[in-house]
Design a protein around this motif. Structure first.
Motif, PDB file in Angstrom:
ATOM      1  N   MET A   1       0.833  -1.212   0.000  1.00  0.00           N
ATOM      2  CA  MET A   1       0.000   0.000   0.000  1.00  0.00           C
ATOM      3  C   MET A   1       0.865   1.259   0.000  1.00  0.00           C
ATOM      4  SD  MET A   1      -2.914   1.466  -0.092  1.00  0.00           S
ATOM      5  CE  MET A   1      -4.118   0.186   0.273  1.00  0.00           C
ATOM      6  N   HIS A   2       2.009   1.183   0.733  1.00  0.00           N
ATOM      7  CA  HIS A   2       2.889   2.350   0.787  1.00  0.00           C
ATOM      8  C   HIS A   2       3.415   2.696  -0.604  1.00  0.00           C
ATOM      9  CE1 HIS A   2       5.787   5.209   2.331  1.00  0.00           C
ATOM     10  NE2 HIS A   2       6.738   4.593   1.630  1.00  0.00           N
ATOM     11  N   GLU A   3       3.788   1.666  -1.367  1.00  0.00           N
ATOM     12  CA  GLU A   3       4.297   1.911  -2.715  1.00  0.00           C
ATOM     13  C   GLU A   3       3.220   2.515  -3.607  1.00  0.00           C
ATOM     14  OE1 GLU A   3       7.401   1.702  -3.818  1.00  0.00           O
ATOM     15  OE2 GLU A   3       7.943   1.260  -1.740  1.00  0.00           O
ATOM     16  N   GLU A   4       1.959   2.047  -3.437  1.00  0.00           N
ATOM     17  CA  GLU A   4       0.842   2.581  -4.230  1.00  0.00           C
ATOM     18  C   GLU A   4       0.602   4.042  -3.875  1.00  0.00           C
ATOM     19  OE1 GLU A   4      -3.033   0.930  -3.402  1.00  0.00           O
ATOM     20  OE2 GLU A   4      -3.435   0.815  -5.533  1.00  0.00           O
ATOM     21  N   ASN A   5       0.679   4.341  -2.579  1.00  0.00           N
ATOM     22  CA  ASN A   5       0.506   5.725  -2.145  1.00  0.00           C
ATOM     23  C   ASN A   5       1.604   6.617  -2.711  1.00  0.00           C
ATOM     24  OD1 ASN A   5      -1.714   5.051  -0.663  1.00  0.00           O
ATOM     25  ND2 ASN A   5      -0.632   4.868   1.292  1.00  0.00           N
ATOM     26  N   LYS A   6       2.836   6.086  -2.692  1.00  0.00           N
ATOM     27  CA  LYS A   6       3.956   6.864  -3.196  1.00  0.00           C
ATOM     28  C   LYS A   6       3.802   7.150  -4.683  1.00  0.00           C
ATOM     29  CE  LYS A   6       9.001   6.985  -3.067  1.00  0.00           C
ATOM     30  NZ  LYS A   6      10.215   6.248  -2.629  1.00  0.00           N
ATOM     31  N   ALA A   7       3.335   6.134  -5.425  1.00  0.00           N
ATOM     32  CA  ALA A   7       3.116   6.305  -6.858  1.00  0.00           C
ATOM     33  C   ALA A   7       2.025   7.320  -7.132  1.00  0.00           C
ATOM     34  CB  ALA A   7       2.763   4.959  -7.489  1.00  0.00           C
ATOM     35  N   ALA A   8       0.942   7.260  -6.325  1.00  0.00           N
ATOM     36  CA  ALA A   8      -0.162   8.216  -6.499  1.00  0.00           C
ATOM     37  C   ALA A   8       0.309   9.630  -6.236  1.00  0.00           C
ATOM     38  CB  ALA A   8      -1.313   7.861  -5.555  1.00  0.00           C
ATOM     39  N   ALA A   9       1.152   9.788  -5.227  1.00  0.00           N
ATOM     40  CA  ALA A   9       1.646  11.127  -4.898  1.00  0.00           C
ATOM     41  C   ALA A   9       2.594  11.651  -5.956  1.00  0.00           C
ATOM     42  CB  ALA A   9       2.338  11.097  -3.535  1.00  0.00           C
ATOM     43  N   ASN A  10       3.526  10.823  -6.362  1.00  0.00           N
ATOM     44  CA  ASN A  10       4.518  11.269  -7.345  1.00  0.00           C
ATOM     45  C   ASN A  10       3.934  11.443  -8.731  1.00  0.00           C
ATOM     46  OD1 ASN A  10       6.559  11.352  -5.490  1.00  0.00           O
ATOM     47  ND2 ASN A  10       7.222   9.236  -5.825  1.00  0.00           N
ATOM     48  N   GLY A  11       2.947  10.626  -9.070  1.00  0.00           N
ATOM     49  CA  GLY A  11       2.383  10.653 -10.409  1.00  0.00           C
ATOM     50  C   GLY A  11       1.609  11.899 -10.714  1.00  0.00           C
ATOM     51  N   LEU A  25       2.480  15.427  -0.343  1.00  0.00           N
ATOM     52  CA  LEU A  25       1.395  14.449  -0.264  1.00  0.00           C
ATOM     53  C   LEU A  25       1.788  13.244   0.587  1.00  0.00           C
ATOM     54  CD1 LEU A  25       0.039  14.561  -3.932  1.00  0.00           C
ATOM     55  CD2 LEU A  25      -0.841  15.747  -1.918  1.00  0.00           C
ATOM     56  N   LEU A  26       3.025  12.790   0.442  1.00  0.00           N
ATOM     57  CA  LEU A  26       3.489  11.674   1.270  1.00  0.00           C
ATOM     58  C   LEU A  26       3.497  12.058   2.746  1.00  0.00           C
ATOM     59  CD1 LEU A  26       6.385  10.221  -0.911  1.00  0.00           C
ATOM     60  CD2 LEU A  26       4.251   9.073  -0.285  1.00  0.00           C
ATOM     61  N   ALA A  27       3.909  13.302   3.030  1.00  0.00           N
ATOM     62  CA  ALA A  27       3.908  13.779   4.419  1.00  0.00           C
ATOM     63  C   ALA A  27       2.485  13.798   4.978  1.00  0.00           C
ATOM     64  CB  ALA A  27       4.526  15.177   4.485  1.00  0.00           C
ATOM     65  N   LEU A  28       1.516  14.195   4.132  1.00  0.00           N
ATOM     66  CA  LEU A  28       0.113  14.207   4.566  1.00  0.00           C
ATOM     67  C   LEU A  28      -0.357  12.801   4.902  1.00  0.00           C
ATOM     68  CD1 LEU A  28      -2.673  15.659   4.864  1.00  0.00           C
ATOM     69  CD2 LEU A  28      -3.039  15.154   2.440  1.00  0.00           C
ATOM     70  N   MET A  29      -0.033  11.826   4.055  1.00  0.00           N
ATOM     71  CA  MET A  29      -0.456  10.443   4.293  1.00  0.00           C
ATOM     72  C   MET A  29       0.186   9.862   5.546  1.00  0.00           C
ATOM     73  SD  MET A  29      -0.734   8.821   0.466  1.00  0.00           S
ATOM     74  CE  MET A  29       0.764   9.539  -0.181  1.00  0.00           C
ATOM     75  N   GLU A  30       1.463  10.170   5.752  1.00  0.00           N
ATOM     76  CA  GLU A  30       2.147   9.671   6.946  1.00  0.00           C
ATOM     77  C   GLU A  30       1.568  10.287   8.210  1.00  0.00           C
ATOM     78  OE1 GLU A  30       6.275  10.352   6.382  1.00  0.00           O
ATOM     79  OE2 GLU A  30       6.442   8.944   4.707  1.00  0.00           O
ATOM     80  N   LYS A  31       1.211  11.557   8.137  1.00  0.00           N
ATOM     81  CA  LYS A  31       0.664  12.254   9.292  1.00  0.00           C
ATOM     82  C   LYS A  31      -0.736  11.753   9.647  1.00  0.00           C
ATOM     83  CE  LYS A  31      -0.768  16.870  10.816  1.00  0.00           C
ATOM     84  NZ  LYS A  31      -0.856  18.312  10.444  1.00  0.00           N
ATOM     85  N   THR A  32      -1.574  11.517   8.614  1.00  0.00           N
ATOM     86  CA  THR A  32      -2.983  11.159   8.857  1.00  0.00           C
ATOM     87  C   THR A  32      -3.224   9.661   8.892  1.00  0.00           C
ATOM     88  OG1 THR A  32      -3.503  11.236   6.490  1.00  0.00           O
ATOM     89  CG2 THR A  32      -3.754  13.287   7.746  1.00  0.00           C
ATOM     90  N   GLY A  33      -2.351   8.896   8.224  1.00  0.00           N
ATOM     91  CA  GLY A  33      -2.587   7.459   8.130  1.00  0.00           C
ATOM     92  C   GLY A  33      -3.540   7.071   7.023  1.00  0.00           C
ATOM     93  N   TYR A  73      -3.712  20.940  -4.075  1.00  0.00           N
ATOM     94  CA  TYR A  73      -3.851  19.495  -3.886  1.00  0.00           C
ATOM     95  C   TYR A  73      -4.222  19.157  -2.445  1.00  0.00           C
ATOM     96  CZ  TYR A  73      -1.616  19.790  -8.400  1.00  0.00           C
ATOM     97  OH  TYR A  73      -1.332  20.115  -9.700  1.00  0.00           O
ATOM     98  N   GLU A  74      -4.256  17.872  -2.170  1.00  0.00           N
ATOM     99  CA  GLU A  74      -4.777  17.384  -0.888  1.00  0.00           C
ATOM    100  C   GLU A  74      -4.047  17.953   0.322  1.00  0.00           C
ATOM    101  OE1 GLU A  74      -5.722  14.217  -3.961  1.00  0.00           O
ATOM    102  OE2 GLU A  74      -4.070  15.571  -3.500  1.00  0.00           O
ATOM    103  N   ASP A  75      -2.744  18.195   0.209  1.00  0.00           N
ATOM    104  CA  ASP A  75      -2.005  18.693   1.374  1.00  0.00           C
ATOM    105  C   ASP A  75      -2.506  20.065   1.820  1.00  0.00           C
ATOM    106  OD1 ASP A  75      -0.677  19.338  -1.221  1.00  0.00           O
ATOM    107  OD2 ASP A  75       0.563  20.621   0.052  1.00  0.00           O
ATOM    108  N   GLU A  76      -3.106  20.839   0.886  1.00  0.00           N
ATOM    109  CA  GLU A  76      -3.715  22.120   1.244  1.00  0.00           C
ATOM    110  C   GLU A  76      -5.209  21.984   1.519  1.00  0.00           C
ATOM    111  OE1 GLU A  76      -2.222  25.806  -0.858  1.00  0.00           O
ATOM    112  OE2 GLU A  76      -1.561  24.284  -2.301  1.00  0.00           O
ATOM    113  N   LEU A  77      -5.881  21.096   0.803  1.00  0.00           N
ATOM    114  CA  LEU A  77      -7.335  20.970   0.931  1.00  0.00           C
ATOM    115  C   LEU A  77      -7.749  20.270   2.228  1.00  0.00           C
ATOM    116  CD1 LEU A  77      -8.195  19.949  -2.745  1.00  0.00           C
ATOM    117  CD2 LEU A  77      -8.720  22.130  -1.647  1.00  0.00           C
TER     118      LEU A  77
END
Length: 467
Positions: A1-11, A25-33, A73-77
């Motif tokens: 799942m982490h790799e999928e999240n990373k791909a979604a963020a970078n893509g 975006l990765l920082a947001l996912m790590e912070k929120t889970g 993007y999501e990190d601001e929204l």
């Protein structure tokens, strides 16, 4: 799942600096889970959130967000929308380029949180000079079916729809204003889910299915306007429909005063429906229970609580075909002399299903102009092949509405009178000859205007409201 999240963020980090965007975006996912997945032109944050158990939140928990800056993007929204409550899921619509498409859907865990988001974040300045729009979002489970033979009863229509589509829950049919034994030529079909309604819409495309030997019209019906519970608890106005054209306001007031004399403040009747105002809410609620289903002048009436409208923007925001239980302040038409801003002529969109239940208003029509560069190909096009969102005036909407129903174009007859201070005041009467045999064929508002343009626009609005 982490790799999928990373791909979604970078893509999708190509508009801002790729590395910066992906890192944010990765920082947001790590912070929120929360997880993040991109597919089918949208990027989904959460859905469900970490530790969620049980089914998704019920209908009414999701809001639509428009006018989002394309490089946001999501990190601001997410931090902005978390102010209203816990986010179950945020779906940001994406372009192939990596920009967002300017809108998103945010689902909260409760309806109260969604309503709070609308209250505190609609018209929120998300960046300097950039204001987002937030309104309720509902999965549409209802179809509009037009061009139905007017002699068909509810049971016949229901049975016909069940024969060819699955998941039919109910059919809503409105009786003709002048002949209660006939319907108005259209119905609303309610399905058990949005998917069932979508499949039915595909099945009922004109030309593939002809009930009773007729080609029918099929489109989405806009969901009924949602009013928060706190506001509805203060309503003391009843919406009464299915009245006879001949029934007077005095008769309605007398009937509603029968169960408790003197409780009705006033009555406003518009064609075959009316708004009954009470002095006290408890009397309105009691009268609704007693009077719903009663007969007045031979017509069985339907009584519900009226839904309040935003008076400041009633035409612009609520004349989306939303002519169901709302107060009669639908046609705010201030005079030029009173210094208030006119609200005519700029509806966001207008459904041809004018007597139905309807949806959150889409974003306003884009009114910008663009240069014609050398070599641009221009293609001849009929006005009637456009969508309603391309029109910005009631006059154009009425012309389009008549065309869609295969009626003759509306005719405008101008009348004038002189005010006490000597001003020439104007009003238009609108004639639609094609419906002369079925119901009222002319419409004229009860307000006078100082300019021809205003008079014509008001007449068109008034006609659309009453068709």
């Amino acid at each position: 799942m982490h790799e999928e999240n990373k791909a979604a963020a970078n893509g999708c980090g190509k508009i801002r600096s790729g590395a910066q965007n992906g890192a944010a975006l990765l920082a947001l996912m790590e912070k929120t889970g929360y997880s993040m997945v991109q597919q089918n032109g949208q990027r989904k944050f959460g859905g469900p959130p970490p530790g969620w158990e049980g089914p998704p939140p019920p209908r009414g928990c999701e809001v639509f967000v428009g006018k989002i800056p394309r490089d946001m993007y999501e990190d601001e929204l997410v931090p902005v929308f978390e102010r209203a409550g816990k986010i179950y899921e945020l779906r940001l619509m994406m372009e192939f380029s990596g920009e967002n498409r300017g809108y998103a859907f945010v689902m909260y865990t409760t309806k109260e949180e969604a309503q709070l988001a609308i209250k505190i974040l609609n018209n929120y300045e998300i960046r300097p000079g950039k204001f987002i729009g937030v309104c309720v979002s509902l999965d549409n489970c209802r179809l509009f079916i037009g061009a139905i033979p007017k002699d068909k009863k509810k049971e016949e229509i229901l049975n016909e729809m069940k024969k060819v589509t699955e998941g039919v829950v109910d059919v809503i049919v409105y009786p003709n204003a002048t002949d209660k034994t006939k319907n108005r030529g259209f119905a609303f079909v309610e399905y058990e889910s949005h998917r069932a309604a979508a499949m039915a819409r595909r099945r009922l495309i004109p030309g593939t299915f002809q009930p009773w030997g007729h080609t029918i019209q099929v489109d989405w019906a806009d969901p009924e306007k949602v009013v928060d519970e706190e506001t509805m608890q203060r309503v003391k106005v009843l919406y009464v429909r299915n009245l006879m054209i001949s029934t007077t306001e005095d008769k309605i007031k007398a009937e509603f005063n029968k169960f408790k004399p003197g409780v009705v403040e006033r009555v406003k009747k518009l064609r075959d429906y009316a708004f009954v105002h009470f002095f006290h809410r408890e009397d309105a609620v009691a009268a609704m229970s007693v009077m719903n289903g009663k007969c007045i002048d031979g017509a069985s009436i339907e009584v519900t609580l009226a839904k309040p409208v935003n008076k400041e923007s009633s035409w612009k925001q609520h004349f989306n075909g939303q002519i169901s239980p709302s107060s009669e302040n639908l046609l705010g038409f201030p005079n030029k002399e009173d210094g208030t801003q006119k609200s005519l002529g700029k509806p966001a969109s207008l459904s041809v299903r004018l007597n139905g239940q309807h949806s959150p208003a889409p974003p306003e029509v884009e009114r910008s102009t663009y240069p014609i560069f050398p070599g641009i190909k221009l293609t001849p096009i009929s006005m009637y092949s456009l969508k309603l969102s391309h029109f910005s005036s009631a006059v154009m909407h009425l012309d389009y509405f008549c065309h869609k129903n295969s009626w003759a174009p509306p005719e405008y007859c101008l009348y004038s009178t002189t005010s006490q201070d000597g001003k020439i005041l104007l009003v238009y009467k609108v004639l639609i000859s094609s419906i002369a045999d079925d119901s009222q064929s002319y419409f004229m508002p009860e307000k006078l205007c100082t300019t021809v343009e205003d008079a014509k626009e008001l007449a068109a609005q008034f006609t659309l409201l009453h068709l």
